[in-house]
Design an enzyme around this catalytic site. Structure first.
Site, PDB file in Angstrom:
ATOM      1  N   GLU A 228      61.591  11.891 -18.093  1.00  0.00           N
ATOM      2  CA  GLU A 228      61.029  13.237 -18.114  1.00  0.00           C
ATOM      3  C   GLU A 228      62.195  14.202 -18.222  1.00  0.00           C
ATOM      4  OE1 GLU A 228      59.379  16.626 -15.362  1.00  0.00           O
ATOM      5  OE2 GLU A 228      58.673  14.654 -14.725  1.00  0.00           O
ATOM      6  N   CYS A 265      60.164  22.012 -13.868  1.00  0.00           N
ATOM      7  CA  CYS A 265      60.138  21.524 -15.244  1.00  0.00           C
ATOM      8  C   CYS A 265      58.995  22.139 -16.038  1.00  0.00           C
ATOM      9  CB  CYS A 265      60.029  20.002 -15.263  1.00  0.00           C
ATOM     10  SG  CYS A 265      58.641  19.354 -14.299  1.00  0.00           S
TER      11      CYS A 265
END
Length: 483
Positions: A228, A265
């Protein structure tokens, strides 16, 4: 069993924990789902019992506020309990049976765990994406031993969390070697290259993830790398939405891109809005010069460099906030440009800047907006703000190609822990189509195995004719619920 280490881990120690993880896998791969659920529940209960101590340590190391950290511990233990439910329910196995129908043989297929997993903890979520976070939980859930590479931004917290996890696993007689913690830059490199490691899960920067992915690909036996990485998380505001509620949208945007000092994020990093938007007009009064600390000095330094890079592009201006750091932290800032500038400088303007900044991109027509969207790379999320009755289907079709989660009339910060959640997206958001949050995160650490004309006594319980687990299965093409 479940070792924790308190200094940079040596090559010999890496080899030891990796080999013990492989030995543990022989037992964990055959451990019943109910027992694996007890592993996760025991970890969750132990973390909840230690929440006061853990939050205090996290506050000292990360500068994050108490309320945020208490909530993150709750999210972390909720993840663990969710995965206990997932493995107990059983559909994750994708058990499939096709009875013999000559000349077709009897075929039975299910998902099996792949082996020891290396997990790289993140800096910005010291609980939910760290030692006992979603990667660890989803791997343990399916019977994969876990070796966590601690993040140096919260080393003491990582060690204490690992001790609690190890103790919880001992209390429910989990196999020795099922869990371990390692530390140090070199240890991370050696870990992903160790022949006993079957997969790697990473949360962090594009540069760091790409370096690890390259190391994994260069192994004599390549293995899956689930990263990720960076995400710009575009937001599109229609002219009608801005006219109807531009001020409210401005407040929502500020709350989202400054949440956690912009260190999520899912932070909205670029906002496409009509020229002369009410949203933009409202921002100067909402974004003040107040500064908040970042997770580390190196992250704060990177934020400053990112702001400088954006402002170095001719056609980019500051419209709210401040770019002057102070001793105790960094202030939030809003920058703005137009579509023409974005099209000329996409690499500079669409690279993620980790911290409290967002870039407004002014557009004058739907065609101009579409032209700008063509320059976007993959993201974890994309958001649409429009009014009822607007035809946003063409816009959604564009955005669903770019992102793993498409939101409407909300903000992307905050990722619900749920069966239906997806937290991934096209490169560079992730390097995989799998999710790192939600029930199907377990799929990363499983592989299919088919059994042809196998005797009943050698079949896993999930594939036996009597269905002793009582799980949902697809039999001769028809989905049959458990029981």
């Amino acid at each position: 069993m479940n070792e924790t280490l308190t200094a940079d881990t040596t090559t010999q120690e890496i080899d030891g924990v990796a080999r013990r993880a492989r030995e543990a896998f022989a037992a964990s791969a055959r451990t019943p789902e109910a027992q694996r659920g007890r592993w996760l529940t025991a970890i969750a209960d132990a973390l909840d019992a230690a929440v006061t101590e853990l939050v205090q340590t996290a506050m000292e190391e990360t500068h994050l506020p108490e309320q945020r950290l208490v909530g993150e511990v709750a999210r972390t233990t909720a993840q663990l309990r969710l995965f206990a439910t997932v493995v107990g329910e059983g559909s994750y196995l994708e058990a499939t049976i096709d009875h013999a129908a000559p000349p077709q043989p009897d075929l039975r297929r299910m998902l099996r765990p792949i082996g020891p997993v290396a997990v790289f903890a993140a800096s910005n979520f010291p609980f939910a994406f760290s030692v006992a976070g979603g990667d660890t939980a989803s791997a343990l859930a399916v019977g994969c031993p876990v070796i966590v590479k601690a993040h140096p931004a919260h080393a003491r917290l990582s060690r204490r969390t690992a001790e609690i996890v190890a103790g919880a696993l001992r209390s429910v007689d989990a196999p020795r070697g099922l869990f371990a913690l390692v530390e140090g830059y070199d240890a991370g490199i050696e870990l992903v290259q160790h022949p006993e490691i079957a997969a790697v899960a990473f949360t962090g920067s594009v540069a760091g993830g790409r370096a690890l992915a390259d190391l994994v690909a260069a192994r004599p036996v390549p293995i899956p790398f689930y990263g990720e990485l960076g995400s710009i998380n575009p937001v599109v505001v229609s002219a009608a939405a801005d006219a109807a509620r531009g001020t409210d949208l401005a407040q929502g945007l500020v709350g989202s891109f400054t949440l956690g000092t912009g260190q999520f994020c899912t932070k909205p990093g670029v906002v496409f809005l009509p020229r002369g938007a009410r949203l933009e007009e409202a921002l100067p009064s909402l974004v003040g010069p107040q500064a908040t600390p970042m997770l580390s000095e190196s992250i704060a330094s990177g934020f400053g460099q990112g702001i400088s890079r954006l402002l170095s592009v001719s056609g980019v201006e500051q419209v709210a906030g401040s770019t002057t750091p102070v001793q105790d932290g960094v202030p939030a800032v809003v920058l703005a440009t137009d579509v023409e500038t974005l099209v000329r400088h996409p690499e500079e303007l669409l690279a993620e800047v980790f911290g409290p900044v967002t870039l407004l991109v002014r557009y004058g027509s739907d065609d101009e907006l579409a032209r700008a969207l063509d320059h976007l790379d993959g993201s974890l999320t994309a958001t649409v703000h429009a009014e009822p009755g607007e035809d946003v289907a063409p816009l959604v079709q564009r955005l669903e190609v770019l992102a793993g989660r498409v939101l409407f009339d909300g903000w992307p910060t905050g990722v619900a822990v749920a069966w239906s959640q997806h937290h991934g997206g096209p490169w560079p958001a992730t390097n995989t189509q799998f999710t790192s949050v939600g029930a199907t995160a377990v799929r990363r650490f499983l592989r299919p195995v088919a059994y042809q004309d196998a005797p009943e006594h050698v079949l896993p319980d999930a594939l036996k004719e009597s269905n002793p687990l009582g799980i949902p299965r697809r039999i001769d093409g028809t989905l049959v619920l458990g029981g």
